[in-house]
Each structure stands twice: as structure tokens, then as C-alpha cells.
Design an enzyme around this catalytic site. Sequence first.
Site, short mmCIF file in Angstrom:
data_model
loop_
_atom_site.label_atom_id
_atom_site.label_comp_id
_atom_site.label_asym_id
_atom_site.label_seq_id
_atom_site.Cartn_x
_atom_site.Cartn_y
_atom_site.Cartn_z
N PRO A 248 -38.75 -24.22 42.45
CA PRO A 248 -39.65 -24.34 41.29
C PRO A 248 -38.93 -24.95 40.09
O PRO A 248 -37.79 -24.59 39.78
CB PRO A 248 -40.04 -22.88 41.01
N CYS A 249 -39.62 -25.88 39.42
CA CYS A 249 -38.97 -26.66 38.37
C CYS A 249 -39.41 -26.26 36.97
O CYS A 249 -38.87 -26.76 35.98
CB CYS A 249 -39.27 -28.14 38.57
N GLN A 250 -40.41 -25.36 36.84
CA GLN A 250 -40.98 -25.09 35.52
C GLN A 250 -39.94 -24.61 34.51
O GLN A 250 -40.04 -24.90 33.32
CB GLN A 250 -42.11 -24.07 35.64
N PHE B 54 -36.97 -25.59 34.18
CA PHE B 54 -36.10 -26.68 33.72
C PHE B 54 -36.89 -27.80 33.03
O PHE B 54 -36.31 -28.61 32.33
CB PHE B 54 -35.34 -27.29 34.90
N SER B 55 -38.20 -27.84 33.25
CA SER B 55 -39.00 -28.97 32.82
C SER B 55 -39.20 -29.01 31.31
O SER B 55 -39.42 -27.98 30.67
CB SER B 55 -40.37 -28.93 33.52
#
Length: 359
Positions: free
Chosen positions: A85-87, A89-90
Site C-alpha cells: 500500500p502506497c497511501q 508515502f503518497s
Amino acid sequence: MKKSQKIDKELTAISLFSGAGGLDVGFELAGFNSVFANEFDHDAAEAWRLNRPSKSHIMVEGDIKDHITDLDKFNDIDVLFGGPPCQGFSVAGKMDPNDERSQMVWLFMEAVGKTHPKVFVMENVAALGLLDKWENVRKGIVKKGEDLGYEVSFRVHHTSEYGVPEKRDRVIFIGVRKDVGAVDQFYKKLTAYKAKPQTAREVILSAGRFGEKDNPQTCTANVSLAKNPVMRRSPYAGMLVNGAGRPIDLDDIAPTLPASMGGNKTPIVDEIALHNANIPNWFKQYHTDLINGKAEPTKIKIPATIRRLTVKECAAIQTFPAGYKFSGRKTKQYKQIGNAVPCRFAEAVAKSVYDAYWG
């Protein structure tokens, strides 16, 4: 794209944080056969199964933390791949280092330690590979991989350079077991898969005529003009409409498709300009009129031919194979597409891995 050579040995893979299967498509096309897959979201896991009915039993649905010990039985795996999951870092999120989703990269690395694949590939948002805020995370991933016996490298890639008709940048961490080869071999092969993308017009038209059975309307969110528009130099930037969905420049590649699509964050299409390249986008003239003081947003009605992207069009932009299936409510299907690694970029990465270490 150049095709990988056929080999006698079946190459095996483990897919983690699989989503609807964007990365999986690429590795399947490169000749890798997944023996285990994991995804937390039910609808995304179901989409993965729908497109792989003969392998549906391989998808283990649930929190990877609850299934990490399932990996103990696997050894001599060729590739482990996934997009945690990238949220966390985004730049589109809160960028909270304590976000639980930011911790998933370490579970991915724990899986590397358990299965000790010949190669591992981890995908995430460009911010993880670029921002000073995440320098310690990057260094930690590299060090963990090196401690496990890998040469590790990361680079941010413009997926449009590999034929993806979308402005989407992603970081790829690649680890190569030191008895297998060097990371540079991968990068040398990757350049062979660069390709010019289609324009947004070309790829949207390829999905079929809007509103018909083969490409039905899937987003009914109204498009309304912002009372106080936020202006930019381009009519495709700023905030000319209510919501975060913006008009698409049909002569360019598409903007990054967000996982939050399905409502007023879904990009906007001028249906007339779509089918007539010599007719300017309606928003282009509107933008000019605003600049020249000739338009009052409260007195202008948007033409009925202004509409939002469909699920099928979004899937085409993300280069999913024709006929690829998604699961759940329409908003969930948009989310599956927006969260995915573009399949054509995934194919370039996967085939480069194959060419470098098995070709």
C-alpha cells in the site's frame, strides 16, 4: 514488445499485495507462474480470481500479517513481486510515517527473508523514491535486502516511456540474489522495452463507443462548473469544475488515474472533441473566455456531451488486457484500476527480469 525466449523450466512467483492483478499480468506474460498470491481487499482479491479461474485457490485473501507464516513452505522461488500500500508515502495522502500502511514494505521484506527468491520486485509511488522525507525508508529497504544476500537498487520510472498512455511515475525496488547476477543486467534489458504511448484519444476510442453495451456509462457524477474557478495556464489544470476530476487533453497522454475515481474525482471527456480531432475541447474555449473576462461560470451551461471516463476506458488507459474483469460496486472497480500497476509497464519490468536472469 520483444518477446522473451521460451525455456524448459517453469518459473515460479509469489504475488503479494496483488490488488486486481496488474503486476501479475506482466509477470504472467513473461512466463512466471504464481504459486501463492495475497490481497487484503475482498473485491480486489475476487477480481484477481475472476481473471484466473484455474488458479483461484492460489489467492489467499486477508491481512498478510495473518498469512506470513504460510510462506514458510515455499523455497527455491524464482521471483517475489508486489506493490505494498502506497497511501502512507503518497503526496496525495497525509504522508504519515506512522501510517500502518507504510509499514507494509517491511512485511514485504520479511517475505523476501522467508522465501529467499532469486529476484524480488517491489513497486510503490514515486514519492518513496524521491522525497527526503523517506530517505531512511529507502536506505532501510536496501540494507535489509543486502543483509539477506541481495544486491538492491531502486529507480523512479515514467511508465509512459514504456507505452503506458498515462502520466504515472512509480519507483521500483529490485533485489537480485548475489549468486544469481547483478542489478545492472536488469536495467540494461529494460531499455529494450521502451515504446511510444497512444494519445488519450486513441486509447479511449479503443474501448468502444460510450454508452453502448460494450462500453456502458459507469460514472454518473454530475460535471458542474466551479463558481470560483482556480485558474492555471492550461485548461486541463487548475479547478474549472467542482470536484477533483479534470478535463482530459485528448491529444496528450491521460493524467494519473486516482484510486478515488467513481465520483467527481473521475476525469472528464469532451465526447464531441473525442470523435473529431479538428474540434477543440470545449474547456479550451471556456478557459480562454475566463482569461479574457468573457465568461461567467454561473451563467454558462455545460454541454450534455461532457461526461466522465468509464470503467472500461480507465482499464484501457491502465493497459489492462481487453476483457479484464473487475469486482464489486462501480466505485470499487475504479479503485482497483487506479491502485494497479499499469500492465504494460509491469510486462516491461517482468520481461526484463526474465531476459536478465533466465534469457
